[in-house]
Scaffold this active site. Structure first.
Site, PDB file in Angstrom:
ATOM      1  N   SER A   1       0.847  -1.197   0.000  1.00  0.00           N
ATOM      2  CA  SER A   1       0.000   0.000   0.000  1.00  0.00           C
ATOM      3  C   SER A   1       0.880   1.243   0.000  1.00  0.00           C
ATOM      4  CB  SER A   1      -0.940  -0.044   1.211  1.00  0.00           C
ATOM      5  OG  SER A   1      -1.957   0.918   1.082  1.00  0.00           O
ATOM      6  N   ASN A   2       0.334   2.375   0.357  1.00  0.00           N
ATOM      7  CA  ASN A   2       1.100   3.629   0.378  1.00  0.00           C
ATOM      8  C   ASN A   2       0.597   4.501   1.525  1.00  0.00           C
ATOM      9  OD1 ASN A   2      -1.117   5.415  -0.655  1.00  0.00           O
ATOM     10  ND2 ASN A   2      -0.994   3.947  -2.324  1.00  0.00           N
ATOM     11  N   ARG A   3       1.191   5.679   1.681  1.00  0.00           N
ATOM     12  CA  ARG A   3       0.932   6.500   2.870  1.00  0.00           C
ATOM     13  C   ARG A   3      -0.256   7.447   2.742  1.00  0.00           C
ATOM     14  NH1 ARG A   3       6.281   9.361   3.163  1.00  0.00           N
ATOM     15  NH2 ARG A   3       4.899  10.888   4.091  1.00  0.00           N
TER      16      ARG A   3
ATOM     17  N   ALA B   1      -4.836   7.363  -4.085  1.00  0.00           N
ATOM     18  CA  ALA B   1      -3.471   6.927  -4.398  1.00  0.00           C
ATOM     19  C   ALA B   1      -3.565   5.443  -4.743  1.00  0.00           C
ATOM     20  CB  ALA B   1      -2.568   7.157  -3.196  1.00  0.00           C
TER      21      ALA B   1
END
Ligand code: CTP
Length: 211
Positions: free
Chosen positions: A21-23, A88
């Protein structure tokens, strides 16, 4: 107008307990949804997993993976005047998802990844709705944002510099440059994501009137 807003990160499973995943916090997308509601628009929010409460009148479609988000957007698109892709979306996902938890070993482990589907990139070209993208960049912000605007055939793209710690990802504030198809550029200096969202909704509402 009917707004379809995506927000937050996608999660791409590796095994039953792990994911890529991402932030992304989802705050920018939720702020856009809230600002659109405030301005009297109908909002559907396609949201990745975030720790935020959606603005009550929004119809919320919770999703986990990029494939889920792609499916949700494609299903809603016929009933949309403006699509705003704040999410995102992961660019890659594991080729295989292990059904069982991957056990720890002493050797190195490689994950094979494949590209996910580009949601904005797979929209119909002869569409009746406005398509708005976000470009999170660490360098050459305007150059890359302009390329995305053209490659993804967007009406407008909102670029932000994520190399700065004080704005953007996981922060309450943002500072953005908005690029339009005709080459126009508009900068919004550092302010809350709420104010950026309000300004953006205003710009988009005026564009739609001119379509
Ligand atoms: N986006 C999308 N589908 C994807 C990836 C991104 O629709 N699979 C959208 C994002 O929601 C955003 C825009 O495309 O509105 C730009 O996303 P970004 O991650 O900045 O660009 P990428 O096309 O993924 O390019 P790169 O990661 O190389 O910068």
């Amino acid at each position: 107008m009917r707004f379809l807003v995506t927000a937050g990160p996608t999660q791409e499973p590796i095994d039953p307990v792990r994911y890529l995943s991402n932030r992304s916090s989802g705050r920018m997308g939720y702020a856009v949804a809230e600002a659109a509601i405030e301005a009297g628009h109908a909002v559907t929010l396609v949201s990745g997993r975030v720790n935020l409460t959606p603005p009550p009148p929004a119809t919320v479609i919770p999703v986990t993976t990029s494939d889920d988000m792609h499916a949700a957007v494609m299903e809603q698109i016929a009933n949309t005047d403006v699509l705003i892709m704040c999410a995102a979306v992961a660019d890659y996902r594991p080729v295989t998802v292990s059904k069982q938890k991957i056990k720890k070993k002493s050797e190195r482990l490689s994950l094979e990844l494949m590209p996910t589907r580009d949601i904005l990139g797979s929209l119909p070209r002869d569409r009746k709705f406005l398509a708005v993208g976000f470009a999170a960049e660490t360098n050459d912000v305007e150059k890359y944002a302009r390329k995305k605007l053209q490659d993804k055939h967007l009406d407008l793209i909102v670029a932000n510099d994520i190399s700065r710690a004080d704005i953007g990802m996981e922060s309450a504030d943002n500072e953005v440059t908005i690029l339009f198809r005709d080459g126009q550029i508009k900068k919004i200096s550092r302010t809350s994501k709420k104010n950026i969202a309000r300004e953006l909704v205003k710009i988009i509402s005026n564009m739609k009137k001119n379509v």
